[in-house]
Every structure is written in C-alpha cells, then in structure tokens.
Design an enzyme around this catalytic site. Structure first.
Site, PDB file in Angstrom:
ATOM      1  N   HIS A  99      -6.331  -1.448   4.773  1.00 36.59           N
ATOM      2  CA  HIS A  99      -5.026  -1.360   4.353  1.00 36.59           C
ATOM      3  C   HIS A  99      -4.527   0.479   4.656  1.00 36.59           C
ATOM      4  O   HIS A  99      -3.674   0.474   5.018  1.00 36.59           O
ATOM      5  CB  HIS A  99      -5.026  -1.767   2.781  1.00 36.59           C
ATOM      6  CG  HIS A  99      -3.743  -0.854   2.355  1.00 36.59           C
ATOM      7  ND1 HIS A  99      -2.624  -1.733   2.361  1.00 36.59           N
ATOM      8  CD2 HIS A  99      -3.347   0.084   1.503  1.00 36.59           C
ATOM      9  CE1 HIS A  99      -1.575  -1.045   1.841  1.00 36.59           C
ATOM     10  NE2 HIS A  99      -2.062  -0.030   1.191  1.00 36.59           N
ATOM     11  N   ASP A 150      -0.484  -3.988  -7.818  1.00 39.22           N
ATOM     12  CA  ASP A 150       0.142  -2.383  -7.847  1.00 39.22           C
ATOM     13  C   ASP A 150       1.505  -2.397  -7.340  1.00 39.22           C
ATOM     14  O   ASP A 150       1.579  -2.160  -6.249  1.00 39.22           O
ATOM     15  CB  ASP A 150      -0.745  -1.344  -7.265  1.00 39.22           C
ATOM     16  CG  ASP A 150       0.029   0.024  -7.405  1.00 39.22           C
ATOM     17  OD1 ASP A 150       0.591   0.337  -8.157  1.00 39.22           O
ATOM     18  OD2 ASP A 150      -0.510   0.849  -6.418  1.00 39.22           O
ATOM     19  N   LYS A 191       5.684   3.512  -7.993  1.00 39.79           N
ATOM     20  CA  LYS A 191       4.734   2.616  -8.359  1.00 39.79           C
ATOM     21  C   LYS A 191       4.580   2.630  -9.718  1.00 39.79           C
ATOM     22  O   LYS A 191       3.951   2.088 -10.315  1.00 39.79           O
ATOM     23  CB  LYS A 191       3.422   3.130  -7.629  1.00 39.79           C
ATOM     24  CG  LYS A 191       3.116   2.635  -6.384  1.00 39.79           C
ATOM     25  CD  LYS A 191       2.062   3.305  -5.764  1.00 39.79           C
ATOM     26  CE  LYS A 191       1.973   2.989  -4.240  1.00 39.79           C
ATOM     27  NZ  LYS A 191       1.284   1.845  -4.034  1.00 39.79           N
TER      28      LYS A 191
HETATM   29 CA    CA Z   1      -2.197   0.893  -4.815  1.00 39.49          CA
END
Ligand code: CA
Length: 430
Positions: free
Chosen positions: A137, A236, A256
């Site tokens: 990622h 998240d 976030k």
């Molecule tokens: Ca994250």
C-alpha cells in the site's frame, strides 16, 4: 501456546456454535454488549450468542486468576481487563472453554442472542495511533502522490505512524458521515471548501493494548507481544482530496479525523496462536532493522496469517436485493513491520501506552490488485472504475454505499475463526 482451547474436535453446548464461520468455541473473543436491559458489560461471542461473563462470575463459575479476569470483563469497558495482562486472560480463556464445552452443563440463562444486543467499542480509547506498515500500500499510494519517489528513504528503517483521533472511533454498524474539508484539485488555484469527492476506505488490523508501560520506560521488542490484548478490524476512512492538499508537512488531519470504524470483538493472541506466521521477509538489499526493532522470536512468528476481505453494497443494490460485491481479498502477512516492532517503536522514545489504547497497522494490500486494501489503489488514483452488480460504477465511495470488512484465520488441523463485522454505511455530508 497451543492447548485444549484450540482442539478442532471440541464441541459446545451452545446451539449453532460448532462450525460457526466466525465464533466457534475455539475463538472466544471479548467484547462489550448492551442487551435489552440496557446495561453494557463485557461478554464472549459464541456462535450467534453472547455469553454473559459477569453474570457467570456472579454465579461462582470461575476460580483463581480467571475469576479476577471475569470480574473485570463484566465491567462496561474492558480497559481494566486489558490491563491485567496475558496470565489472567489465558486462565479465563481456559475456564471459558471448559464452561462452554459440550460436556459441561448447559447454562442457557447466561446467553444473549447477539442479534438482540447492541455492541459498543470494547474499551474507552485514550489514544489511537495509526501506522503505515503495509509496504505494498505504501508503495502504491506513494506512487500516486509522488510518482518519482514512491517509498521515502526512511520507510525501511522506521515504522511510520501518525497520532489519530480517539474521539471519532466508531463501532461497526454506526453510519459514517462524509466529511467536508479543503480540496485543491487545480494546482495554483485557491482551494474550495465542501464535501470530499474522493472518499475512500483503508483495510487495516487494529491492535488493542493490554498492559501499558510507565512514561519513560520503553517496552523491549522481546516483551512487546505480551502487551497486546487482542486484534480487530479497522477501517481508517480517508478523504483523498482533502488528504492530498493538507498532508504536507505534518501528515493527515481532517482527511482522516472524522471517523474510523472498528469491529467490536477483540480476538485474542491466544485464539490466533495457530495462525502465527513469520514476519515479512525483507528483500535482498533492504537494511536490517536496528537492534531495538530486531528479535529472533518476532522474525520467526511475528506475523499473522489472516485473510482480509472488503465488500461494497450500494443503496441501489440494497433496494434491488443484490448481495454485496467483493472488492478484494488480501492477507495480514503483507506487513513490513510486525505488531511487536510497532509497539516497541511507539514506546522507544519513552511514550507510555495505556490499557485500551489502539494501534492501527496501516492499510494492508497484497502485491496483486485482487488484494489491494483501498479504492485509491483499486481505481489507480481515480483513473479507472469498478462496475457493481446492477451497472453502477465507482472510483470512490458514494453516499449510501456500505463498506464491509471481514477477516478469517484458517489453517489445516485447526478450526477456522473470524473477527466479526466491520461495516458502515456512508451518509451525505452536512
Ligand atoms: Ca491508515
């Protein structure tokens, strides 16, 4: 670490528990439930039921360290239970296994139907830190934000993280509202304020901190695993357009902090003992971890072989009775840094962790697109679209979409266990 609680032949007197896809008697995860009487307390998932640990304790069914642990589980949060550490937790697991075993007297009065209970977060979270340990990622996302420099030079030396927001952690099932924020889609032009247009999920594992450490007293990596009370799924939620504009130089903020969704059951290190795996092997030419992050036992078994999947169901799909669409299937093995390395690093400068603190792993992506853990990666930064059953297309999340994560641990010779739901519908911005 493998004992009678893992015996795949073990059966329970609880109807429907044997062979249950998530919660057979070999799992026994802890969580806080709220039955019809309205008083939240800790319990254990068994099949489609919840065993009322506090009521069982009051009935005198536990002894020794397990009784102390059961008393703590009966409280409205599991913080004190987490703080008791591994010994009492393991003692309680063995006595719970024996109490729920098919050979023990059935105690149906201590069961609640899970479908009739509301689940809460298992602990009052003091602090939440999100790492960035999924290397595939980090490489994929880095390439979108910085095409010529995807993985920054510190990545293989230091477990990167940021301090997240504990106040907006939500249990699975609670709807999430699309955030507003500053977006800057055209470099050189002023930003606009409004609803995120690139709302995404991030597939992560969460780690519940068990025993804490004193301020100024780092946890050595050899002891770090002993400070973990259990694991959960963590979404998240991330607003990519807000993130791209605000993230430099101090990292994510409004992109976030509006919500993170957690699965409600705490799957213990004991339940996961059969599914340990070697920590991710470092590629040739990668630096060796610095000594405070290196431990032979952690290298050998610091990873988890847990299958992770993501599915999406739009409002139109729900209205048409269509099932959710699977978007990806990955595995928790693809973490460059182990949980012990994350925890040891977090405390290395003297920071104190407390029982019930939460650590996130960072988005876990497999090397292949079928296992990418975010839409940012699946849609190549919004350049491609996913087609849903019914003909809708998605690059990012639309209002009304439901995102669901699942996690299952499977190994020949052991019962399969699951983590339970981590799911939420996205509501329009306000
Ligand atoms: Ca994250």
């Amino acid at each position: 670490m493998i004992d009678e609680t893992h015996d795949p032949a073990r059966r329970s007197w609880v109807a429907g528990a044997d062979g249950h896809a998530e919660f057979p008697i070999q799992n026994l995860p802890f969580g806080v439930f709220c039955p019809a009487d309205g008083a939240p307390r800790g319990g254990v998932a068994i099949g489609d039921h919840i065993f009322d640990v506090g009521a069982a304790c009051a009935a005198g069914l536990f002894s020794g360290a397990a009784r102390d642990a059961a008393e703590a589980v009966g409280e409205p949060t599991l913080n004190r239970f987490f703080g008791l550490g591994a010994g009492p937790r393991q003692a309680l697991r063995r006595q719970l296994g024996a109490l729920l075993d098919a050979s023990a007297p059935a105690r149906p009065e201590l069961l609640h139907r899970a479908a009739e209970c509301a689940m809460q977060l298992p602990a009052a979270v003091g602090d939440y830190t999100d790492f960035y340990a999924g290397i595939h990622h980090a490489t994929n996302a880095g390439a979108l934000f910085r095409p010529d420099n995807p993985l920054l030079p510190n990545y293989k030396w230091v477990p990167i993280g940021y301090h997240g927001r504990a106040s907006s952690l939500l249990p699975s099932g609670v709807a999430v509202r699309r955030p507003n924020g500053q977006r800057n889609s055209q470099p050189g032009s002023p930003p606009a304020f409004g609803p995120s247009r690139r709302l995404d999920y991030e597939l992560e594992l969460g780690v519940w901190v068990g025993t804490g450490n004193e301020l100024g007293s780092p946890v050595p990596i050899s002891e770090a695993g002993g400070h973990i009370a259990g694991f959960c799924l963590l979404n998240d939620w991330s607003a990519r357009d807000i993130q791209a504009w605000e993230y430099q130089p101090l990292g994510p903020f409004l992109a976030k902090n509006f919500a993170s969704t957690l699965s409600c059951w705490v799957v213990t290190p004991e339940a996961l003992a059969p599914f340990r795996a070697p920590a991710m092997t470092r590629a040739e030419g990668d630096p060796a971890p610095l000594p405070y992050l290196d431990d032979a036992a952690d290298r050998a078994a610091g990873g988890l072989d847990v299958e992770l999947s993501v599915s999406m169901r739009s409002a139109a799909m729900r209205a048409a009775g269509l099932p959710a669409q699977r978007l990806s299937v990955g595995n928790a093995r693809y973490l460059y840094w182990s949980f012990a390395q994350m925890l040891a690093h977090h405390t290395a400068g003297g920071c104190n962790l407390r029982p019930g603190d939460l650590l996130g792993s960072g988005t876990i992506s497999a090397p292949d697109p079928g296992g990418y853990g975010s839409l940012l990666e699946l849609s190549a930064g919004g350049k491609t679209q996913i087609t849903l059953p019914g003909g809708e297309t998605r690059s990012f999340i639309e209002d009304g979409d439901e995102i669901s994560f699942a996690a299952h641990a499977r190994r020949e010779g052991f019962a399969t266990i699951g983590f339970g739901a981590c799911s939420a519908v996205v509501l329009p911005s306000r």
